[in-house]
Design an enzyme around this catalytic site. Structure first.
Site, short mmCIF file in Angstrom:
data_model
loop_
_atom_site.label_atom_id
_atom_site.label_comp_id
_atom_site.label_asym_id
_atom_site.label_seq_id
_atom_site.Cartn_x
_atom_site.Cartn_y
_atom_site.Cartn_z
N SER A 51 -94.03 6.52 91.72
CA SER A 51 -92.82 7.22 91.28
C SER A 51 -93.13 8.71 91.24
CB SER A 51 -92.40 6.74 89.89
OG SER A 51 -93.35 7.18 88.93
N ASP A 84 -91.40 5.62 95.28
CA ASP A 84 -90.41 4.87 94.50
C ASP A 84 -89.35 5.85 93.97
OD1 ASP A 84 -89.33 2.65 93.21
OD2 ASP A 84 -90.57 2.90 91.41
N HIS A 182 -83.96 -1.88 85.12
CA HIS A 182 -85.35 -1.48 84.91
C HIS A 182 -85.78 -1.71 83.46
CE1 HIS A 182 -84.47 0.98 88.59
NE2 HIS A 182 -85.61 0.43 88.93
N HIS A 213 -84.89 -4.30 92.83
CA HIS A 213 -85.52 -3.48 91.78
C HIS A 213 -85.42 -4.23 90.46
CE1 HIS A 213 -86.13 0.57 93.71
NE2 HIS A 213 -85.54 -0.12 94.67
N SER A 216 -89.31 -7.28 87.03
CA SER A 216 -90.31 -7.80 86.09
C SER A 216 -89.75 -8.98 85.32
CB SER A 216 -90.75 -6.70 85.12
OG SER A 216 -91.69 -5.86 85.75
N ASP A 258 -92.99 -3.08 87.88
CA ASP A 258 -93.75 -2.06 87.14
C ASP A 258 -93.94 -2.49 85.69
OD1 ASP A 258 -95.00 0.18 86.22
OD2 ASP A 258 -93.33 1.55 86.50
P1 13P Z 1 -89.24 -3.29 86.39
O1 13P Z 1 -88.97 -2.29 85.32
O2 13P Z 1 -88.47 -4.54 86.19
O3 13P Z 1 -90.71 -3.57 86.55
O4 13P Z 1 -88.74 -2.66 87.78
C1 13P Z 1 -89.54 -1.72 88.45
C2 13P Z 1 -88.82 -1.06 89.57
O5 13P Z 1 -87.75 -1.45 90.00
C3 13P Z 1 -89.48 0.12 90.18
O6 13P Z 1 -88.69 0.70 91.17
O1 G3H Z 2 -88.09 2.50 88.38
C1 G3H Z 2 -88.88 2.93 87.55
C2 G3H Z 2 -90.33 2.63 87.67
O2 G3H Z 2 -90.70 1.68 86.70
C3 G3H Z 2 -91.15 3.89 87.57
O3 G3H Z 2 -91.16 4.36 86.27
O4 G3H Z 2 -90.59 6.76 86.60
O5 G3H Z 2 -91.65 5.96 84.47
O6 G3H Z 2 -92.99 6.04 86.60
P1 G3H Z 2 -91.61 5.88 85.97
ZN ZN Z 3 -86.63 0.64 90.72
#
Ligand code: 13P
Ligand code: G3H
Ligand code: ZN
Length: 312
Positions: A51, A84, A182, A213, A216, A258
């Site tokens: 990211s 990402d 997310h 996306h 998790s 993630d």
């Molecule tokens: P999660 O928060 O469900 O792990 O999704 C991660 C994601 O979509 C990163 O782009």
């Molecule tokens: O989509 C979000 C991912 O989990 C990345 O998260 O922007 O905190 O690194 P972040």
């Molecule tokens: Zn995402």
């Protein structure tokens, strides 16, 4: 094989082969090592995604150096290095300059015309450099670094709009909003994953790998460990793994994870600290966290039907 020269071929292999490539977010050495060694053990291709926040936290070149070292250590694992949620042309361009072979331009919060325009600009640039582009239409709920959408304002992907969007932008893969969000608190308003929508999207968009996306599953065994050892993740909830497998069966070829990595790492570190208050050697808490992440990722590879999918 290492960082692949033809990322589209790898995505299409997943699409045609009825499996998905796990796209795991990397933020540091231990997480990267755990993910790649899990894929080596299960003989599966992998997407390592960074990211904008990860690139800022650890430094893009530092993460790339770690990834290159892992590619050397596990030459048999095909790797895609992916931006990402790229928030602008500049973010995607800088990723490509740093050696990424895949970028996501996420202009899904813009209106249709602007989303097309911004995405197209990235596609034109990236394709000239043999880099593939993921774009998004519809809008997920939850928190991303540049935009926060509460679940009731999330907008599921409209199939006709998606078709027009892909035709106009020529993006390679499509992130679609199908009810996930997310983070660790999904489905707070009793939503569910719209697998039917995946079926329709796959039909209307042949040969376009779909991206899920917010995938998790927030395994409750790790939530329990966090809560048992002084944390508070009461109510944390994710996507059922059986639903993920179903979505993969119907055309999802990239599955983003993630939160589960963060959860496992936090659970293991909390456990070590609470059980051994005198411990202060980072290797003694980051090591168990790394081992447990590898175990969790190996399990995900089975959920995605990706084990044994490396083609030599
Ligand atoms: P999660 O928060 O469900 O792990 O999704 C991660 C994601 O979509 C990163 O782009
Ligand atoms: O989509 C979000 C991912 O989990 C990345 O998260 O922007 O905190 O690194 P972040
Ligand atoms: Zn995402």
């Amino acid at each position: 094989m290492a960082i692949v020269k033809n990322p589209l071929e790898l995505m299409m292999d997943a699409y045609r082969g009825g499996y998905a490539i796990g796209a795991f977010n990397v933020n540091n050495m231990e997480i990267s090592q755990a993910i790649v060694s899990a894929h080596a053990a299960k003989k599966a291709p992998v997407i390592l995604q960074l990211s904008k926040g990860a690139r800022k936290y650890a430094d893009t070149n530092m993460l790339m150096a770690i990834i290159h070292a892992l590619a050397k250590q596990y030459p048999e694992v095909p790797i895609i290095v992916h931006q990402d949620h790229g928030d602008s042309f500049e973010t995607c361009k800088s990723a490509i300059e740093a050696g990424f072979n895949s970028v996501m331009i996420d202009a899904s919060h813009e209106n249709f015309e602007n989303n097309v325009r911004i995405t197209k600009e990235v596609v034109d640039y990236a394709h000239g450099k043999n880099v593939i582009v993921e774009a998004e239409i519809g809008q997920l709920g939850g928190i991303e670094e540049h935009v926060s959408v509460d679940e009731k304002n999330a907008r599921l992907t409209d199939p006709d709009e998606a078709k027009k969007f892909v035709a106009q932008t020529k993006c390679d893969t499509l992130a679609c909003a199908i009810g996930t969000s997310h983070g660790a608190y999904k489905f707070s308003s009793d939503g569910k994953v719209d697998v039917e929508r995946v079926i329709v999207l796959t039909k209307i968009l042949p040969n376009v790998p779909l991206v899920m996306h917010g995938s998790s599953s927030v395994p409750q065994e790790y939530v329990k460990v966090v809560n048992q050892y002084g944390g508070d993740l009461a109510g944390a909830r994710g996507v059922d793994e059986s639903t993920i497998s179903e979505a993969v069966k119907y055309g999802v070829s990239k599955v983003n994870i993630d939160t589960d990595l963060r959860l496992v790492m936090t659970a293991m570190i909390r456990k070590v600290f609470m059980e051994n208050p005198r411990e202060f050697d980072p290797r003694k808490y980051l090591g168990p966290a790394r081992d447990e992440i590898q175990k969790m990722v190996e399990h995900k590879i089975d959920v995605l039907n990706a084990a044994g999918k490396i083609r030599y």
